[in-house]
Structure formats: structure tokens, C-alpha cells
Design a protein around this motif. Structure first.
Motif, PDB file in Angstrom:
ATOM      1  N   PRO A 116      -0.739   5.386   9.809  1.00  0.00           N
ATOM      2  CA  PRO A 116       0.165   4.702   8.888  1.00  0.00           C
ATOM      3  C   PRO A 116       1.588   4.643   9.423  1.00  0.00           C
ATOM      4  O   PRO A 116       2.289   3.676   9.256  1.00  0.00           O
ATOM      5  CB  PRO A 116       0.086   5.530   7.618  1.00  0.00           C
ATOM      6  N   ASN A 117       2.011   5.695  10.065  1.00  0.00           N
ATOM      7  CA  ASN A 117       3.392   5.729  10.534  1.00  0.00           C
ATOM      8  C   ASN A 117       3.506   6.805  11.596  1.00  0.00           C
ATOM      9  O   ASN A 117       3.476   7.984  11.301  1.00  0.00           O
ATOM     10  CB  ASN A 117       4.312   6.041   9.366  1.00  0.00           C
ATOM     11  N   GLU A 156       1.545   1.009   6.824  1.00  0.00           N
ATOM     12  CA  GLU A 156       0.991   1.030   5.474  1.00  0.00           C
ATOM     13  C   GLU A 156       0.963  -0.352   4.828  1.00  0.00           C
ATOM     14  O   GLU A 156       0.982  -0.477   3.608  1.00  0.00           O
ATOM     15  CB  GLU A 156       1.787   1.991   4.572  1.00  0.00           C
ATOM     16  N   SER A 210      -1.029   9.446  -4.249  1.00  0.00           N
ATOM     17  CA  SER A 210      -1.841   9.991  -3.174  1.00  0.00           C
ATOM     18  C   SER A 210      -3.020  10.805  -3.677  1.00  0.00           C
ATOM     19  O   SER A 210      -2.905  11.598  -4.608  1.00  0.00           O
ATOM     20  CB  SER A 210      -0.949  10.846  -2.269  1.00  0.00           C
ATOM     21  N   SER A 230      -3.754   3.883   4.836  1.00  0.00           N
ATOM     22  CA  SER A 230      -2.698   4.361   3.969  1.00  0.00           C
ATOM     23  C   SER A 230      -3.168   4.552   2.540  1.00  0.00           C
ATOM     24  O   SER A 230      -3.566   5.631   2.134  1.00  0.00           O
ATOM     25  CB  SER A 230      -1.540   3.374   4.009  1.00  0.00           C
ATOM     26  N   GLU A 282      -2.931  -3.819   8.497  1.00  0.00           N
ATOM     27  CA  GLU A 282      -4.148  -3.030   8.705  1.00  0.00           C
ATOM     28  C   GLU A 282      -5.318  -3.938   9.057  1.00  0.00           C
ATOM     29  O   GLU A 282      -6.100  -3.649   9.957  1.00  0.00           O
ATOM     30  CB  GLU A 282      -4.473  -2.211   7.445  1.00  0.00           C
TER      31      GLU A 282
END
Lengths: 331, 331
Positions: B69-70, B101, B190, B126, B106
Motif C-alpha cells: 500500500p505504501n 491504496e 481497519s 489496502s 491496484e
DNA sequence: TTGAAAGCGATACCAC
DNA sequence: GTGGTATCGCTTTCAA
């Protein structure tokens, strides 16, 4: 479900693979009508081009090889993101390899990259090795170095403006009245250590400060080794009122050495770091440090590489990224 | 200097390309003598195999697609190193992409990976998106998820044993006599937040602690947002003597909220984090936290992927990496 | 504007 | 054990 190829699409569209290729790559030499029809069919068939085949024939892999010494080092991750974002925007993909700072592995990685016909390289070689330098310089593939500079070779590079950064930091300390400033340096083997230390003494001299009262010490670069080094320096030179540190990590190590004696930062000893890592804001007191635009460094490196790949001459050869002093509470 | 190909070597060795290929790949069906001669010539000519061509014909790219994601998030870097090391040992190369994300990205990345015929995927998607999940589940390529789990799909995954980790932390706090423990959770969206919070309440119940005195609060995950959340929690619930934090970063944020009022850690409020990032040893006081074996997680993920790529069934589907409580000084 | 054929560099497959 | 030939999927090149 078999793989959808150009030929398949061609058959369905009643044309040749050639025509389909032209349509998909928007290469012209095709009627709008045919193209639209082909694109529609390709989409319906859920076609995904085979870049391996395409690379083989066209000699373009659209791959960029990136070699870093150790992916875990906080710094690289930001740089990497800059590189990757820029690569992505330009249709390139990143092959990432971690050299572990091992010579043999670095060599193997370069071969693998070549084997995959990467069109460009972004390297952060670990130590200076004449052999590696020659290998890199002799590579037929455009290359940009990060945080490293090979004197006597025409290899473009990107690094922070270490000299300016140190100068900013020293100026700040001097402005605050410090005259006895210790320097806690990083690993003796690193070229950056030398650059920053030279910049330090230079800046001090410019400020008219007597270097005699300003001791320097080296450490292995880790936080723990820095604590030890700072402790020693402060013991042997109690006159010191401020510490300029090679990196934030080393500054954190120094924090421990200072605070364990009950001394206050910045009251008793002021501290300045270099890097501006995330934790600089988190430690207590928040660390005054020299900011390095890591993400931009990555982007800049990739941009230079794109230029080099396009056959343009890189002028100037080196980009020194602008640093910025971030004044927090430690100095 | 033209490119050295199999054919070239074959011509010089007086054999066919076929034979050279056999020699170089040590594939047998060739006399020791011929092989030695060919290898020598290949080496002299400084031959580097063309993996693009090889991939095209053999349908093996030896490429692994990794999507994170990062890249900057400290956690990923360690995991990445584990993945990369294991891949390297097994002759695979990593294609790294950063999804930011963003859903669209993606999707694009997955297509690019496919386009390059990656043989396996390691993904850290993500957010949960049903569309993405279905795409991933439908992929013909073996795949391992990290820090994510798709219920109802047969996709192998690796994650820390969050439940056990929280249990260890809570047990430690309870052992030290704490009965009013606040929970500073991460981002509401999350899945991990939910898991850890559930584990928290569960552990408390097992320890026979009355949850009524144990408030919980969420924050956006950043250090600053955590400071605010912790401040609020401590104001509204002054009875609390300890804070269990979703992550180390959040714990650092809580530090600020606690210390700004002149309160001491752990004297007034004990703090436990989760992750064991590098800075945990650096902050003051050093943070007691739950260690996640990030490097091993990466290695494990890659090993599972290799198995899946070899056609083996992954049993069990999920690996829960063992956590370890690292007791320092904050609790 | 489109098609036919060649070929990128390697490996698979079958003969001998 | 070695050679010949087809072929992977696409792009290039030239001809129509």
C-alpha cells in the motif's frame, strides 16, 4: 480458459494480428472504425497484452532495475516511493533488489537486471569498490546513483546538499550562542561522513568559531554506538554545549547519553540531527534537524534516468537536493 | 559490442544453439566434455542469458509481483526484505509496486503483473473491496496475502498472531496489578483494529477484569491523532492506570498526551504498544511492546508462495506469526 | 489502410 | 549425446 492472444482477437475481428497490434498500441495506420471494433473485441475478450513477447521483439522491457543496500533502512523507503511513483507515471515498472551490501550479490543483481533487459538503473551501491564502479560505468544501460558519487566517471547522481544542510544547522546553533559544539559523526567508512564533517569544520571556521573547543567523534552509525560515543565525548569535553549529529538516529543515541546524567536538552546540551525521520517529532524533546526531501530525491533520480534513457545528456551531472532546517525543541 | 546470443556461442563452439542451451542450463543430455568447453566459451564471451526470450518460450518469468500500500510505512520495509531475500535465494526477482491504496491503481498493477507473466503474487491490499477480492481470488496466479485475510476464499495469508500478542500484553499489565486499562485503537476501518480490540476485551474477560472500568477510543492511526484520542480518554476516565495501544506509533502519540500533563510513564500511566518498531527502544522511557517478526513474515509469505507455485496445497491456509512481548520500561 | 512474412532469443520436442 | 525445427506472442518491415 486459454490465454487470449493477438491472433485470437484477429480471428474474431476478421483481420490479422498485425492490425490488432496497431489498434491496441494506437500506432496509427489504421482506420478509426476498424480500431474501435478491435478495441471493443479485445476488451470483451479481456485481453491482457503479453509484455514478455512484446519486449522480446521490440527490445523494450519497460523495466527499471533498482538496487538498494537494505530495504529496511527508513530512508530508502521514502526514496523508493518517489522512484516508483515517477516510474509508474511513465509506464515503467520497478525491479527491486536488495544487495545486503554484499559485493557478490551486487554483481549478481546487476547481471540479473541486464538479463531482464532493464532499460535503466537506479543504484545505491553500498561501499565504494573500484571494481563495482568500473562495472557500473561500463554498463550499456543508463544509470543514476543515489547518495553516491563517483568522481572521474560520468554517472549522474542525486544526493542531499549535505554541505548546505550542515551549514544551516551550524548557523542555527551559533545564532543561539553556542561556541563549543561537538560533532558526533557516523561510520568512518562512509563518504557522507567525510562530507558532513568537512562541511562542519568549514562552517565553524566561517562563523569564526575556534575549532579547538569543538571535538568530534565517530561511531558505527547505530543508535547504541552513538550513545557510547556521545557519552565519551561529553565526558572528555565538558565544555561542550551542543552536539551536531551526523544523523537523526545518532542524535537519538546522543539523547540517551545526555539524559542519563540528568542533563536537559536543550538547556544543558542542545542537539541537532540530520535526515528528519518520522520519529524526530516523536522523541522528547522533538528533534531539531536538517530535513532531506527523500521522496523528491527518488522522483528526481527517476526523472534524470528517464532523460538519460531518452538519450539526453544529463546537465548538470549531479543534483544536490535542497535541505531545510526544521527547528523543533532540541536546539 | 553486439549482444552475445546462444547462436554466437554455438557457432564458436561448433555445435547448435540447442546444445549450448543444454550446457548452460545444466540440463543433462550432454557430455561433460562438450559442456565444459561450451561453458568456457560462454564465459569468455561474457554471455548473459536473455531471460525475456527464455520466459517467452518456457512460460516461466521467474518474476514475483509484490504490491504494497505504501512503501514508506516502516513495517513494509522489513517484510519486503524478508520476501526479497527468500525470492533471491530461489532465483526469483521482485517486481515492486506501490498501490497508494488507490483502487484503480491496484487494478492497474495487477494487470501489469499479469502482463509480465509473474509466477506469483504477494499482496498487501489496502482496504477491503469486494471487487478487488473477487479479482484476486479469480487470478490464475498463486497468491499470498500479508496482513489480510479474505474469509470465504481460499487465499493463503500471513499475519501476526494478533490475538496472542494482545493477550500477552494484557497478561503483563494485569500481572503488574493494573485493573483499569484503556485501549487506544487504530483506524476504525481497519480489520486489524477490530481483531485487536476483540482480543483485548476477550483477554480482559479471561483475566476476570471488569470491562466497565476499561474505556476504548479510536483514532485515525497517526501519532498526532493518537495524542488527541489518548488525551480525551484520560480526561474522561481518570481512573485508568494503563493504556494498551493498537500500535507503537499510537503509543508514542499517547506518550505525549501523558507526559504533557507532567504525568510519569509508567509511574502514573503504564503504556504498551504493538509492532516493536525501531524507535521503541529510543523513546523515553523505552516502550514495552508486542514484537512482530516482520522479516520472518516476509520470508514465510514467500515460502508459502513458492509452495503454492509448486502446486502444493497450502495447509493451513493461514500462518499466524508468533508474537513476543518485549518488556522495556513503559509498563 | 491492411496483410504476409520474418524474426526477437531462447527452449521443447522429436529424430537420429 | 546432438542436431533440426517449430514455436512462445508480439512487432517490424515491406509489399500490396
Amino acid at each position: 480458459m486459454a490465454k487470449v492472444t493477438l491472433k485470437e482477437i484477429a480471428r474474431r475481428a476478421g483481420v490479422t494480428a498485425n492490425t490488432v497490434s496497431r489498434a491496441l498500441n494506437n500506432r496509427g495506420g489504421i482506420s478509426k472504425e476498424t480500431q474501435r471494433r478491435i478495441l471493443k473485441i479485445a476488451h470483451e475478450m479481456n485481453y491482457i497484452p503479453d509484455r514478455i513477447a512484446s519486449s522480446l521483439r521490440s527490445m523494450k522491457s519497460n523495466l527499471i532495475g533498482v538496487m538498494v543496500p537494505n530495504v529496511s533502512t527508513a530512508n530508502w523507503a521514502d526514496i523508493l516511493r518517489g522512484v516508483e511513483d515517477c516510474a509508474y507515471e511513465n509506464g515503467f515498472q520497478i525491479l527491486l533488489s536488495n544487495s545486503q551490501e554484499e559485493r557478490a550479490r551486487e554483481k549478481a543483481i546487476l547481471e540479473q537486471f541486464r538479463s531482464l533487459r532493464v532499460q535503466g538503473l537506479i543504484l545505491m551501491p553500498s561501499f565504494e569498490s573500484q571494481e563495482l564502479i568500473r562495472t557500473i560505468a561500463g554498463l550499456p544501460t543508463p544509470c543514476v546513483l543515489i547518495n553516491r558519487r563517483y568522481m572521474g566517471y560520468e554517472i549522474p547522481f542525486v544526493m542531499p546538499d549535505n554541505v548546505h544542510g550542515i551549514r544551516q544547522a551550524v548557523a542555527h546553533l551559533v545564532n543561539r550562542g553556542h561556541e563549543r559544539i561537538g560533532f558526533v559523526n557516523g561510520h568512518p567508512g562512509s563518504m557522507t561522513s567525510q562530507i558532513r564533517y568537512n562541511a562542519f569544520t568549514e562552517s565553524m571556521r566561517e562563523s569564526g568559531i575556534d575549532l579547538a573547543g569543538c571535538p568530534a567523534i565517530m561511531c558505527k552509525g547505530s543508535c547504541a554506538s552513538a550513545t557510547e560515543a556521545a557519552r565519551k565525548l561529553l565526558e572528555e569535553h565538558p565544555q561542550v554545549t551542543a552536539l551536531m549529529c551526523f544523523s537523526d538516529l545518532i542524535a537519538f543515541g546522543a539523547y540517551k547519553a545526555i539524559q542519563e546524567g540528568g542533563r536537559k536538552i536543550p538547556g544543558d546540551i542542545a542537539v541537532v540531527g540530520f535526515d528528519d525521520v518520522d520519529l524526530a517529532t516523536i522523541v522528547s524533546p522533538p528533534l531539531t534537524t536538517v530535513h532531506i526531501p527523500r521522496y523528491d530525491m527518488g522522483k528526481t533520480a527517476m526523472r534524470m534516468l528517464l532523460k538519460a534513457m531518452a538519450g539526453e545528456k544529463i546537465e548538470p551531472l549531479g543534483q544536490f537536493m535542497e535541505t531545510r532546517l526544521v527547528v523543533r525543541e532540541s536546539a
